[in-house]
Each structure stands twice: as C-alpha cells, then as structure tokens.
Design an enzyme around this catalytic site. Sequence first.
Site, PDB file in Angstrom:
ATOM      1  N   ASP A  41      13.973  44.398 -11.762  1.00 15.49           N
ATOM      2  CA  ASP A  41      13.763  43.274 -12.521  1.00 15.49           C
ATOM      3  C   ASP A  41      12.984  43.600 -13.879  1.00 15.49           C
ATOM      4  OD1 ASP A  41      14.649  41.622 -10.876  1.00 15.49           O
ATOM      5  OD2 ASP A  41      12.860  41.247  -9.555  1.00 15.49           O
TER       6      ASP A  41
ATOM      7  N   SER B 231       9.280  42.320   1.274  1.00 15.55           N
ATOM      8  CA  SER B 231       9.009  41.490   0.132  1.00 15.55           C
ATOM      9  C   SER B 231      10.211  40.504   0.083  1.00 15.55           C
ATOM     10  CB  SER B 231       8.882  42.485  -1.089  1.00 15.55           C
ATOM     11  OG  SER B 231      10.076  42.995  -1.405  1.00 15.55           O
TER      12      SER B 231
ATOM     13  N   ASP C 146      -0.551  39.398  -6.217  1.00 16.93           N
ATOM     14  CA  ASP C 146      -0.176  40.320  -7.502  1.00 16.93           C
ATOM     15  C   ASP C 146      -0.447  39.589  -8.625  1.00 16.93           C
ATOM     16  OD1 ASP C 146       0.837  41.605  -5.261  1.00 16.93           O
ATOM     17  OD2 ASP C 146       2.149  42.816  -6.430  1.00 16.93           O
TER      18      ASP C 146
ATOM     19  N   ARG D  59      17.034  35.970 -13.384  1.00 17.70           N
ATOM     20  CA  ARG D  59      16.234  36.840 -14.177  1.00 17.70           C
ATOM     21  C   ARG D  59      16.216  36.190 -15.720  1.00 17.70           C
ATOM     22  NH1 ARG D  59      13.533  36.548 -10.153  1.00 17.70           N
ATOM     23  NH2 ARG D  59      13.105  38.171  -8.993  1.00 17.70           N
TER      24      ARG D  59
END
Length: 451
Positions: A162, A218, A54, A133
């Site tokens: 996210d 994922s 990606d 994050r």
Amino acid sequence: MIGDFRNCITLINFLYGKSLYFPCIFCPQTQQPPLTCIIMSKGTVVLAYSGGLDTSCILVWLKEEGYDVITYLANIGQVEDFDAAKKKAESLGAKKVFIEDLRAEFVEEFIWPSVQASAIYEDRYLLGTSVARPCIARRQIQIARQEGAQYVSHGATGKGNDQIRFELTCYALYPEVQIIAPWRIPEFYNRFVGRKDLMEYAEKNGIPVPVTPKAPWSMDANLMHISYESGILENPKSHAPAGLYLMTKSPEDAPNSPDVLEIEFKKGVPIKVTHVKEGKSKDTPLDIFSYLNEMGGRHGVGRIDIVENRFIGMKSRGIYETPGGTILYHAHLDIETFTMDREVRRIKQGLGVKFAEMLYNGFWYSPECEFVRHCIDKSQERVEGKVQLSVFKGQVYILGRESPKSLYNEDLVSMDVQGDYDPCDASGFIKINAVRLREHHRLQGEHRSKH
C-alpha cells in the site's frame, strides 16, 4: 504578560532552530489564551485517516512534530462511523476534517475498468485493495492542492504494497508533494515497536482507545472486498478461524436454493442486474455492485485463501472475500467470449494480465497503464448482451447468454445443419497444420536412429 510570553517563545525557537508547540496558558486578566498559542508550523499535511489507533497516534505525533494536520477519510463502502471519526479527529487537533463519499466514482472509474480487463492477479486475486488505493490517493492529492498543503501522510507499513500504491499515485498527480510515511521513519517505528506502545501513547495524549479486543489479524474493507492478513494468519498452514469472514456467509450455511440473476452488459460494463424470480432490478453502477455483493454474500461466493507475491519482493498470505466482483468476473468472461473475435481476445487477455500486474504494483497513473486501459476499453466496444447465472453454495453457475452482437452462428456450428461450411475443407486445414508435426517427428526419428 502576553508580550513576555511571546518574547520567551521567540527566544526558544531561535535557540532550538525550529517552531515549537506549547500548551495554552491563559492570561489571568482576560482568561483568554494568548495569541502565542498559534505558532508557525512546519507546514500543512493531509493525513489519510481511518479513525483507528494507528492513524490517530500519527495525527497527534505529526502535531508534536510541528505540522498543521488536515485529516481525510474516504468512504469507499466500508462499515464505518464517519461522524464519530470526524469528532475524534477534531478532538485530537485536526485543523480540518474531510469525509469524502467516493463510492460511486470508485465503482465507475476504478472497478468497472477492472471488470472490463478481467483483472486478476496471479490467477486468483481480484485486486480489491489494489484498485481502491488510486481512488483514495487521488482525492487526497486533490485536497492537498486545494488546501495548499505541501505534505501528505499515510499509515501504511514499510513492508507492504500500500505504501507503494499510495505514493506512486501521489507523485504522479502532484510531483512536488512531500510524503511523510511514519512507519518508515526510524524515530517513529523505534518508538512504537508494537501495539502496546501505541496504546500507552494514546492514553498519555488523550486519544480514545478501543474498548473491544483487537482481532488477531489486520483487515481492510471496501465496497469490492474485505482482506485479512497478518497476525495469526502469517502462518500459511493455519486455517482461517471461524467467524473471520464478515462479508459472506459460509457456503454450508447458505440457502438451499439458488438465486438466479440476469446481468446486462454494454461496452463490457454491467448496466442492469435483475433477480429473475423476484423481478427486482438495479440499474445504477453503485446499486448494481451493492446488490451483487448482497447476492454473492448470501451464498458465500468469492472466498479465497492464497499466498501471493508482493511487489516489494516477499510472499504474503492473504484471505479475501469478493462476492460481487466474483459474480461479475464470471459473467463478463462469458459475454466477452460470446461477442469478441478470437484473436482480439487473445491479445486482450495478455493486456489484462499486464493491467492486473500494474494495478497490483501501484502504477494506475503510469503512461503504460493508461495505454493498456485505452486498448482494453477499445476491445469492449462489442461486448454487449445479457448473461443469466445462478449463485449457490459458494459457486457461480452460468446458465445462458444472448447478445445482438454475438459472433455465435447456430446454423454454422450445428451438427444437424451444414450451412455455409464445407466439411471437405477440413481435410486441407488438417494437412497444413500437420506439416510442422510430421517434420518434427521425422527429424526426431532420424536423430534417434543415428544414436
């Protein structure tokens, strides 16, 4: 010839109203690329890069769109070939590549405050992705400022949490920054509907593609945990496939004897962990957490399978394994209860719930979260001592605790020693507390007798 080529590009850029990139055309006399290979870009963007399909496609796409791209990959404890990722980014045209080792600061500045808060979202999730994050995004913004970049970019989807966590951190720390989120740009997500489109784009643009089949879900990994979602896991009834978990053994396959650990705390954070039988100890934050991951992983500690409420407004199914974090959650809870005043702890528990919600929703750098962290940090001043526990077959068992700041008075609580406590005082205490109950039931009885 070079002058003619330069004039041609100037005319094209004038007609189309934007800067364009062209492949290098070598001068036949000098066999060198003309200066016109370097064309004014739209600006510099710092891309949060993973080295995967990606973000590699996003890197090339950003260059197609006319940006100079700086890639940034954070080492927060995931298993990754960082040298290979760097070479890949450079081969795809990244202007610069930053590989940043954030593991120590991740533990000390982000995981430890979460341990102090006993942060747990919706009673089960220990926030392993959420807490990473702001750590990742903070360094991304530092690089953007350092390099004079006007833009930052990421590969987060348009449905998940996210994107919110990354961008709220970016805007808090760099208010003027502009964010490019490709998975929210129609021209991008309509062009790349699925993995097949990304693979075709990669092959066309010389992007190395994975040679092994992608797992049908994922995964996001860091020092605190691994999360699994999407794909075949989107059916909440489906069981986690065998072999999904990478960080922990199945409890069925765990050792048949426990490991007994002693964790020492000061101001609510662990300062030392010792294996009681082996005598092995760790005393730096990164080593402590890594060792607890090892011990918890060996015994299958910290697996959960939940449906949670995303901030964006939908429910999602997530499977998590958080071995070291789970051990610390139980140990900290025990030493905190042992050393903290009851009423202070009630307030702190409420603050912990608010902190967990703010962390999950991406508000680490908000004024309210800063205030709550300060209050929680204040509450931890007396949270000091040692906890002994065992890890065994997926469970954490508290065995004992000691503290120089304990509020536990053995003489006061003992059934064999009266101490300074007069049992007669309990009669008045009970009667005072019974006033409300008596009145409630008296009035209820009067109401029933009238009807």
